[in-house]
Motif scaffolding. Structure first.
Motif, PDB file in Angstrom:
ATOM      1  N   LEU A  96       0.849  -1.179   0.000  1.00  0.00           N
ATOM      2  CA  LEU A  96       0.000   0.000   0.000  1.00  0.00           C
ATOM      3  C   LEU A  96       0.891   1.236   0.000  1.00  0.00           C
ATOM      4  O   LEU A  96       1.681   1.434   0.931  1.00  0.00           O
ATOM      5  CB  LEU A  96      -0.892   0.010   1.244  1.00  0.00           C
ATOM      6  CG  LEU A  96      -1.755  -1.232   1.479  1.00  0.00           C
ATOM      7  CD1 LEU A  96      -2.339  -1.206   2.884  1.00  0.00           C
ATOM      8  CD2 LEU A  96      -2.860  -1.323   0.441  1.00  0.00           C
ATOM      9  N   VAL A  97       0.786   2.075  -1.028  1.00  0.00           N
ATOM     10  CA  VAL A  97       1.579   3.293  -1.095  1.00  0.00           C
ATOM     11  C   VAL A  97       0.648   4.495  -1.041  1.00  0.00           C
ATOM     12  O   VAL A  97      -0.433   4.481  -1.613  1.00  0.00           O
ATOM     13  CB  VAL A  97       2.457   3.349  -2.367  1.00  0.00           C
ATOM     14  CG1 VAL A  97       3.426   2.193  -2.409  1.00  0.00           C
ATOM     15  CG2 VAL A  97       1.617   3.389  -3.626  1.00  0.00           C
ATOM     16  N   GLY A  98       1.074   5.516  -0.341  1.00  0.00           N
ATOM     17  CA  GLY A  98       0.287   6.724  -0.198  1.00  0.00           C
ATOM     18  C   GLY A  98       0.781   7.510   0.988  1.00  0.00           C
ATOM     19  O   GLY A  98       1.482   6.974   1.852  1.00  0.00           O
ATOM     20  N   PRO A  99       0.441   8.793   1.065  1.00  0.00           N
ATOM     21  CA  PRO A  99       0.891   9.620   2.183  1.00  0.00           C
ATOM     22  C   PRO A  99       0.197   9.219   3.483  1.00  0.00           C
ATOM     23  O   PRO A  99      -0.708   8.370   3.496  1.00  0.00           O
ATOM     24  CB  PRO A  99       0.489  11.034   1.751  1.00  0.00           C
ATOM     25  CG  PRO A  99      -0.660  10.825   0.821  1.00  0.00           C
ATOM     26  CD  PRO A  99      -0.390   9.537   0.106  1.00  0.00           C
ATOM     27  N   ASN A 100       0.604   9.824   4.577  1.00  0.00           N
ATOM     28  CA  ASN A 100      -0.033   9.573   5.863  1.00  0.00           C
ATOM     29  C   ASN A 100      -1.498   9.987   5.812  1.00  0.00           C
ATOM     30  O   ASN A 100      -1.858  10.968   5.165  1.00  0.00           O
ATOM     31  CB  ASN A 100       0.682  10.349   6.974  1.00  0.00           C
ATOM     32  CG  ASN A 100       2.081   9.847   7.228  1.00  0.00           C
ATOM     33  OD1 ASN A 100       2.358   8.669   7.089  1.00  0.00           O
ATOM     34  ND2 ASN A 100       2.980  10.746   7.599  1.00  0.00           N
ATOM     35  N   GLY A 101      -2.342   9.232   6.507  1.00  0.00           N
ATOM     36  CA  GLY A 101      -3.738   9.613   6.661  1.00  0.00           C
ATOM     37  C   GLY A 101      -4.677   9.176   5.562  1.00  0.00           C
ATOM     38  O   GLY A 101      -5.844   9.590   5.552  1.00  0.00           O
ATOM     39  N   ALA A 161       2.466  -1.543   4.317  1.00  0.00           N
ATOM     40  CA  ALA A 161       2.206  -0.113   4.160  1.00  0.00           C
ATOM     41  C   ALA A 161       3.521   0.646   4.063  1.00  0.00           C
ATOM     42  O   ALA A 161       4.472   0.356   4.787  1.00  0.00           O
ATOM     43  CB  ALA A 161       1.390   0.412   5.343  1.00  0.00           C
ATOM     44  N   THR A 162       3.569   1.628   3.152  1.00  0.00           N
ATOM     45  CA  THR A 162       4.762   2.468   3.013  1.00  0.00           C
ATOM     46  C   THR A 162       4.372   3.820   2.437  1.00  0.00           C
ATOM     47  O   THR A 162       3.317   3.962   1.807  1.00  0.00           O
ATOM     48  CB  THR A 162       5.813   1.806   2.097  1.00  0.00           C
ATOM     49  OG1 THR A 162       6.995   2.608   2.070  1.00  0.00           O
ATOM     50  CG2 THR A 162       5.294   1.666   0.672  1.00  0.00           C
ATOM     51  N   HIS A 163       5.193   4.820   2.679  1.00  0.00           N
ATOM     52  CA  HIS A 163       5.066   6.084   1.942  1.00  0.00           C
ATOM     53  C   HIS A 163       6.413   6.451   1.324  1.00  0.00           C
ATOM     54  O   HIS A 163       6.715   7.614   1.117  1.00  0.00           O
ATOM     55  CB  HIS A 163       4.538   7.216   2.837  1.00  0.00           C
ATOM     56  CG  HIS A 163       5.323   7.426   4.096  1.00  0.00           C
ATOM     57  ND1 HIS A 163       4.824   7.133   5.344  1.00  0.00           N
ATOM     58  CD2 HIS A 163       6.564   7.890   4.307  1.00  0.00           C
ATOM     59  CE1 HIS A 163       5.718   7.424   6.263  1.00  0.00           C
ATOM     60  NE2 HIS A 163       6.788   7.883   5.663  1.00  0.00           N
ATOM     61  N   SER A 164       7.209   5.425   1.017  1.00  0.00           N
ATOM     62  CA  SER A 164       8.561   5.629   0.495  1.00  0.00           C
ATOM     63  C   SER A 164       8.605   5.420  -1.020  1.00  0.00           C
ATOM     64  O   SER A 164       8.436   4.289  -1.491  1.00  0.00           O
ATOM     65  CB  SER A 164       9.529   4.652   1.167  1.00  0.00           C
ATOM     66  OG  SER A 164      10.761   4.605   0.469  1.00  0.00           O
ATOM     67  N   PRO A 165       8.852   6.480  -1.799  1.00  0.00           N
ATOM     68  CA  PRO A 165       9.056   6.293  -3.238  1.00  0.00           C
ATOM     69  C   PRO A 165      10.241   5.378  -3.535  1.00  0.00           C
ATOM     70  O   PRO A 165      10.231   4.649  -4.530  1.00  0.00           O
ATOM     71  CB  PRO A 165       9.305   7.720  -3.755  1.00  0.00           C
ATOM     72  CG  PRO A 165       8.682   8.613  -2.736  1.00  0.00           C
ATOM     73  CD  PRO A 165       8.880   7.907  -1.427  1.00  0.00           C
ATOM     74  N   ALA A 166      11.272   5.407  -2.667  1.00  0.00           N
ATOM     75  CA  ALA A 166      12.449   4.563  -2.889  1.00  0.00           C
ATOM     76  C   ALA A 166      12.083   3.084  -2.820  1.00  0.00           C
ATOM     77  O   ALA A 166      12.604   2.272  -3.587  1.00  0.00           O
ATOM     78  CB  ALA A 166      13.537   4.889  -1.861  1.00  0.00           C
ATOM     79  N   LEU A 224       6.915   7.563 -10.623  1.00  0.00           N
ATOM     80  CA  LEU A 224       5.595   7.805 -11.206  1.00  0.00           C
ATOM     81  C   LEU A 224       4.577   8.153 -10.119  1.00  0.00           C
ATOM     82  O   LEU A 224       3.748   9.055 -10.283  1.00  0.00           O
ATOM     83  CB  LEU A 224       5.127   6.562 -11.959  1.00  0.00           C
ATOM     84  CG  LEU A 224       5.858   6.239 -13.271  1.00  0.00           C
ATOM     85  CD1 LEU A 224       5.432   4.865 -13.781  1.00  0.00           C
ATOM     86  CD2 LEU A 224       5.576   7.310 -14.325  1.00  0.00           C
ATOM     87  N   TRP A 225       4.636   7.419  -9.005  1.00  0.00           N
ATOM     88  CA  TRP A 225       3.709   7.712  -7.918  1.00  0.00           C
ATOM     89  C   TRP A 225       3.995   9.080  -7.296  1.00  0.00           C
ATOM     90  O   TRP A 225       3.097   9.896  -7.101  1.00  0.00           O
ATOM     91  CB  TRP A 225       3.805   6.601  -6.871  1.00  0.00           C
ATOM     92  CG  TRP A 225       3.194   6.991  -5.555  1.00  0.00           C
ATOM     93  CD1 TRP A 225       1.927   7.463  -5.342  1.00  0.00           C
ATOM     94  CD2 TRP A 225       3.835   6.993  -4.281  1.00  0.00           C
ATOM     95  NE1 TRP A 225       1.743   7.736  -4.019  1.00  0.00           N
ATOM     96  CE2 TRP A 225       2.891   7.465  -3.336  1.00  0.00           C
ATOM     97  CE3 TRP A 225       5.103   6.628  -3.846  1.00  0.00           C
ATOM     98  CZ2 TRP A 225       3.188   7.572  -1.981  1.00  0.00           C
ATOM     99  CZ3 TRP A 225       5.403   6.734  -2.479  1.00  0.00           C
ATOM    100  CH2 TRP A 225       4.442   7.211  -1.587  1.00  0.00           C
ATOM    101  N   PHE A 226       5.255   9.359  -6.998  1.00  0.00           N
ATOM    102  CA  PHE A 226       5.627  10.602  -6.327  1.00  0.00           C
ATOM    103  C   PHE A 226       5.259  11.814  -7.182  1.00  0.00           C
ATOM    104  O   PHE A 226       4.927  12.880  -6.656  1.00  0.00           O
ATOM    105  CB  PHE A 226       7.124  10.600  -6.012  1.00  0.00           C
ATOM    106  CG  PHE A 226       7.548  11.681  -5.062  1.00  0.00           C
ATOM    107  CD1 PHE A 226       7.209  11.615  -3.725  1.00  0.00           C
ATOM    108  CD2 PHE A 226       8.276  12.783  -5.515  1.00  0.00           C
ATOM    109  CE1 PHE A 226       7.604  12.607  -2.838  1.00  0.00           C
ATOM    110  CE2 PHE A 226       8.660  13.773  -4.631  1.00  0.00           C
ATOM    111  CZ  PHE A 226       8.316  13.687  -3.292  1.00  0.00           C
TER     112      PHE A 226
END
Length: 399
Positions: A25-30, A338-343, A389-391
């Motif tokens: 799961l990628v996306g910012p906090n919240g 869960a992550t919010h890391s583009p890397a 692409l996501w970032f």
């Protein structure tokens, strides 16, 4: 594999996800990543404590139900499909649905629950169990469609879950099948390394054969010691992986300051240091890395492993290794991460990524983009990595 549908659970107004071996799961906090993982904690809590304690642990129905929109919805619904029981298959999966409804009666709120279990068969009879109020109805369908089904009724407490009560029944009444499903759900692990707890000595239990890694890795030293003792090959691979990310690390050993029967601590032998470093004095990132590697080398993993913010506190150099090891471990357990890391997202394949975002009403959109559309964008991107692409916002779910 597992399919999940959720309605009105925290930020999850309406979510439907088929899960593959590795799901990130990628996306910012919240945006609802943690809420999705908490669905599985919620089911495990129901099995272990029943419905009311599981709700109260989240602040009650009002706090657990969808928080957006103009008013609190009247129900919460969770539905799962998977191959839990012996005769199920991907073509004929088991199904479980759970629904809590709140109604206003006589000036006060009352809660009720409905549950259904379907145990299908590729060949032969199937079984359906439906629960409402104080009654559970068990219906056995016959192999031949022209034969009448066999139906029986069983009494239950009004607000007790079938997951926690029906396993006590006989196999003929569905007890064995529900027990298998409940054991699978109860084993689901939502893993988040608590570095402050993982640093310290672990109390040695009576049996070192079946030591399970705690969800917060608070028994990390004991688990690592048990792994070395019972599975030397996996232990050696774990140490080799740790040395790849931590070049100063030479080896990991164990000490027993209060005696070999009481507690164990892990110590790191590092280049250039004349004395070993106890885990209590190791860096935050080192402990996080060891906790995650321990999880990935668990010889007896659950059917589903959820990991909170897998990249947190780790050097980007560790991400390549972790993604590779997670893919290998996904042959033994499904992962929901869960992550919010583009890397980290840069190292994923299109079929492994689930983009998450929230709409203007506060509802989580998971996935925010279909797999077909995501793959089409990647194909047109001329080799740009997924994280980039996501970032950039092309895939949605931007920061």
């Amino acid at each position: 594999m597992l399919e999940l549908e959720v309605e009105n659970f925290r930020s999850l107004r309406q979510v439907s996800i088929p899960l593959g071996p590795l799901n990130v799961l990628v996306g910012p906090n919240g945006v609802g990543k943690t809420n999705l993982l908490d669905v599985f904690r919620f089911l495990a809590d129901i099995i272990q404590t029943d419905i009311e304690p599981a709700l109260e642990g989240r602040g009650g129905f009002e706090s657990t139900a969808f928080r957006g929109g103009g008013r609190t919805p009247s129900n919460i619904r969770i539905r799962l499909k998977a191959t839990w029981t012996r005769h199920s298959s991907t073509r004929a999966p088991d199904e479980y649905e759970f629904k809590i409804t709140r109604r206003r009666r006589d000036g006060r709120d009352t809660l009720s629950r409905q549950e259904s279990f379907q145990f299908k068969r590729t060949k032969g009879r199937g079984r359906r169990i439906t629960i409402q109020g104080e009654n559970a109805q068990v219906v056995d369908t016959r192999k031949n469609e022209d034969e009448d089904p066999v139906t029986r009724s069983i009494g239950l407490q009004r607000f007790s879950s079938g997951l926690s009560t029906l396993p006590r029944l006989s196999d003929d009444a569905g007890g064995g099948e529900v027990a298998t499903l409940a054991e699978g759900l109860a084993s689901f692990r939502v893993f988040d390394v608590d570095v402050s707890s993982a640093r310290f000595p672990s109390r040695i239990t009576n049996s070192l054969q079946d030591t399970k890694l705690a969800e917060n890795a608070s028994n990390l030293a004991l688990f690592l010691f048990t792994l070395k003792r019972n599975d030397l090959e996996s232990w050696q691979r774990l140490v080799a992986d740790a040395r790849e990310v931590l070049p100063q690390l030479r080896s990991i050993d164990f000490e027993f300051p209060s005696g070999s029967a009481r507690e164990v601590i892990a110590v790191l032998h590092e280049s250039g240091l004349r004395v070993p470093t106890e885990l209590a004095d190791a860096s935050y990132g080192t402990i996080r890395l060891l906790g995650l590697l321990a999880l990935l080398y668990d010889p007896n993993p659950p059917a589903l492993t959820c990991i909170e913010e897998i990249d947190h506190g780790l050097h980007p150099q560790a991400l390549e290794l972790l993604v590779e090891r997670t893919r290998e471990a996904s042959e033994r357990t499904q992962f929901l991460i869960a992550t919010h890391s583009p890397a980290l997202a840069d190292r994923l394949r299109p079929d492994e990524i689930i983009v998450c975002e929230r709409d203007g009403d506060g509802a989580s959109q998971i996935p925010a983009i279909s797999r077909e559309r995501l793959e089409a964008i990647v194909e047109r991107s001329e080799g740009l990595p997924l994280g980039e692409l996501w970032f950039s916002g092309v895939l949605g779910g931007g920061l």
